[in-house]
Design an enzyme around this catalytic site. Structure first.
Site, PDB file in Angstrom:
ATOM      1  N   LYS A   1      10.445   1.488  -8.055  1.00 57.97           N
ATOM      2  CA  LYS A   1       9.511   0.828  -7.142  1.00 57.97           C
ATOM      3  C   LYS A   1       8.134   1.496  -7.179  1.00 57.97           C
ATOM      4  CE  LYS A   1      10.253   3.667  -3.110  1.00 57.97           C
ATOM      5  NZ  LYS A   1      10.048   3.784  -1.701  1.00 57.97           N
TER       6      LYS A   1
ATOM      7  N   LYS B   1      15.773  13.027  -2.150  1.00 58.74           N
ATOM      8  CA  LYS B   1      14.880  14.175  -1.897  1.00 58.74           C
ATOM      9  C   LYS B   1      15.520  15.477  -2.363  1.00 58.74           C
ATOM     10  CE  LYS B   1      11.299  12.272   0.011  1.00 58.74           C
ATOM     11  NZ  LYS B   1      10.086  12.105  -0.731  1.00 58.74           N
TER      12      LYS B   1
ATOM     13  N   LYS C   1       4.013   6.431  -4.062  1.00 55.05           N
ATOM     14  CA  LYS C   1       3.056   7.514  -4.253  1.00 55.05           C
ATOM     15  C   LYS C   1       3.673   8.653  -5.052  1.00 55.05           C
ATOM     16  CE  LYS C   1      -0.934   9.400  -2.724  1.00 55.05           C
ATOM     17  NZ  LYS C   1      -0.932  10.680  -3.368  1.00 55.05           N
TER      18      LYS C   1
HETATM   19  P1  TYM Z   1       6.759   4.943   3.762  1.00 53.21           P
HETATM   20  O1  TYM Z   1       5.568   5.621   4.293  1.00 53.21           O
HETATM   21  O2  TYM Z   1       7.466   5.530   2.591  1.00 53.21           O
HETATM   22  O3  TYM Z   1       6.448   3.467   3.404  1.00 53.21           O
HETATM   23  C1  TYM Z   1       5.821   2.640   4.368  1.00 53.21           C
HETATM   24  C2  TYM Z   1       6.312   1.222   4.267  1.00 53.21           C
HETATM   25  O4  TYM Z   1       6.038   0.686   2.978  1.00 53.21           O
HETATM   26  C3  TYM Z   1       7.224   0.143   2.430  1.00 53.21           C
HETATM   27  N1  TYM Z   1       7.198   0.337   0.974  1.00 53.21           N
HETATM   28  C4  TYM Z   1       7.491  -0.630   0.097  1.00 53.21           C
HETATM   29  N2  TYM Z   1       7.847  -1.918   0.271  1.00 53.21           N
HETATM   30  C5  TYM Z   1       8.054  -2.659  -0.833  1.00 53.21           C
HETATM   31  N3  TYM Z   1       7.906  -2.180  -2.088  1.00 53.21           N
HETATM   32  C6  TYM Z   1       7.547  -0.892  -2.319  1.00 53.21           C
HETATM   33  N4  TYM Z   1       7.387  -0.441  -3.555  1.00 53.21           N
HETATM   34  C7  TYM Z   1       7.332  -0.057  -1.186  1.00 53.21           C
HETATM   35  N5  TYM Z   1       6.967   1.252  -1.036  1.00 53.21           N
HETATM   36  C8  TYM Z   1       6.900   1.468   0.298  1.00 53.21           C
HETATM   37  C9  TYM Z   1       8.361   0.921   3.068  1.00 53.21           C
HETATM   38  O5  TYM Z   1       9.559   0.182   3.029  1.00 53.21           O
HETATM   39  C10 TYM Z   1       7.838   1.102   4.468  1.00 53.21           C
HETATM   40  O6  TYM Z   1       8.112  -0.030   5.252  1.00 53.21           O
HETATM   41  N6  TYM Z   1      10.281   6.055   6.917  1.00 53.21           N
HETATM   42  C11 TYM Z   1       9.132   5.237   6.787  1.00 53.21           C
HETATM   43  C12 TYM Z   1       8.076   5.458   7.862  1.00 53.21           C
HETATM   44  C13 TYM Z   1       8.633   5.361   9.234  1.00 53.21           C
HETATM   45  C14 TYM Z   1       9.083   4.172   9.881  1.00 53.21           C
HETATM   46  C15 TYM Z   1       9.545   4.589  11.158  1.00 53.21           C
HETATM   47  C16 TYM Z   1       9.162   2.849   9.487  1.00 53.21           C
HETATM   48  C17 TYM Z   1       8.793   6.378  10.086  1.00 53.21           C
HETATM   49  N7  TYM Z   1       9.344   5.932  11.260  1.00 53.21           N
HETATM   50  C18 TYM Z   1      10.057   3.681  12.049  1.00 53.21           C
HETATM   51  C19 TYM Z   1       9.695   1.931  10.406  1.00 53.21           C
HETATM   52  C20 TYM Z   1      10.115   2.364  11.671  1.00 53.21           C
HETATM   53  C21 TYM Z   1       8.524   5.575   5.452  1.00 53.21           C
HETATM   54  O7  TYM Z   1       8.681   6.647   4.949  1.00 53.21           O
HETATM   55  O8  TYM Z   1       7.802   4.672   4.948  1.00 53.21           O
END
Ligand code: TYM
Length: 332
Positions: free
Chosen positions: A196, A113, A199
């Site tokens: 990967k 970031k 968005k």
């Molecule tokens: P976020 O919103 O970026 O993504 C949500 C979930 O999608 C998974 N993900 C992927 N998995 C495989 N391949 C990809 N290309 C891919 N892109 C996204 C992410 O691994 C995630 O599981 N920090 C987290 C949100 C969060 C969270 C938490 C998760 C906040 N608090 C507590 C678990 C527990 C996040 O930004 O995910």
């Protein structure tokens, strides 16, 4: 697996893509059948990128619709909005008192970031892992379904849990594990030939659950390829391997094997591979599109789901926060 407490969330930064689905949401849907599950919409975490109020609201609503469209059931799992659970914020504050600048600065997602948005390196970004730890540990969850990119955050969660337990000499928190149903954590690649699916990598890189067939076709047909293999059984370059990975998640094993064989014999035509991928992708996403359209206008149902989730999440969180306050030394 015995009955576990499961917790995970997704940031409402736009529509859900296939990476979110295969990394997280698909696991949510499976796990709700046999475990005590808490799945939330991470609308505090999304503030790190400063959405407008309208965007924040609309995106959170859209994630709820997509959770339900994918099969999350409010009678099986607790589905709630992160900002409906202020206990999380209190636990975040407690964890921040024992989280150190050096360890937070070393987190890969923070370093990314800093590179991506050098003019907005805010404290929320730095303490992103402590808020995640609070999300998970407020329910004392032991399993956290996430994609590969979240592995390090889970490691931090265990660090904070362990540190708290040691500091106050009470086993308040379990040490949760990142989890993917039946196999290793997954990483779904994007369509731009690198990294990967995500968005922030641009609209053309990701296939969204609500993309219409024309959008899917356009994105896949534009995906990067090379001039084709020149030697038998040669290793696939990353952009081609990515297309095969995408094919493997939406097509049958026979289809993958068919194109793999053509590749190995240097007879593959990428146009044919892409056409097949479009066809299978459209078929795969069709039920999501239909359910999303149905649910989007059902305001009173969406409201009911959020109210019910808020109440159930609050019950679980209140127990933990009372214990935590007591252990720290806040006693009425
Ligand atoms: P976020 O919103 O970026 O993504 C949500 C979930 O999608 C998974 N993900 C992927 N998995 C495989 N391949 C990809 N290309 C891919 N892109 C996204 C992410 O691994 C995630 O599981 N920090 C987290 C949100 C969060 C969270 C938490 C998760 C906040 N608090 C507590 C678990 C527990 C996040 O930004 O995910």
């Amino acid at each position: 697996m015995s009955r576990e407490i499961v917790c995970s969330g997704i940031r409402p930064t736009g529509n859900l893509h296939l990476g979110n689905y295969f990394g997280a949401l698909r696991n949510f849907v499976k796990m709700q059948e046999a475990h005590d599950c808490f799945f939330f919409i991470a609308d505090y975490h999304s503030l790190t990128t400063h959405p407008t109020p309208d965007n924040l609201y609309n995106n959170a609503r859209q994630i709820l619709v997509q959770y339900l469209a994918a099969g999350l059931d409010p009678d099986k799992a607790t589905i709630y909005l992160q900002s409906d659970l202020p206990e999380t914020v209190e636990l975040y504050l407690f964890f921040n008192m024992n989280a150190y600048l050096g360890e937070l600065e070393r987190v890969t997602s923070f370093k990314d970031k800093v590179r991506q948005q050098p003019n907005n390196v805010n404290a929320g970004l730095l303490t992103y892992p402590t808020l995640m730890a609070a999300d998970i540990l407020i329910h004392k969850a032991t399993k956290v379904p996430v994609g590969k990119d979240q592995e390090q955050h889970l490691e931090m969660t265990r660090t904070f849990a362990n540190r708290f337990n040691n500091m106050y000499k009470h086993e308040v928190f379990p040490l949760p594990q990142a989890f993917n149903f039946g196999s290793d954590l997954v990483k779904i690649p994007g369509l731009d030939g690198s990294g990967k699916m995500g968005k922030s990598e641009g609209e053309m890189n990701a296939i969204f659950l609500n993309d219409d067939p024309a959008a899917i076709k356009k994105k896949i047909m534009k995906a990067k390829t090379d001039l084709g293999p020149t030697e038998m059984n040669q290793e696939k370059p990353v952009e081609i391997a990515n297309l095969f990975t995408l094919l493997s998640v939406v097509s049958t094993p026979d289809t993958v094997a068919y194109f793999d064989d053509l590749y190995n014999r240097c007879q593959i035509r990428y146009g044919d591979l892409k056409k097949q991928l479009v066809e299978d992708m459209v078929k795969f996403t069709q039920p999501f599109r239909e359910r999303i359209a149905e649910l989007s206008s059902d305001e009173s149902y969406l409201r009911r789901v959020m109210d019910q989730g808020k109440e159930k999440a609050h019950e679980s969180a209140r127990r933990t926060i009372e214990e935590v306050r007591h252990v720290i030394g806040y006693r009425n």
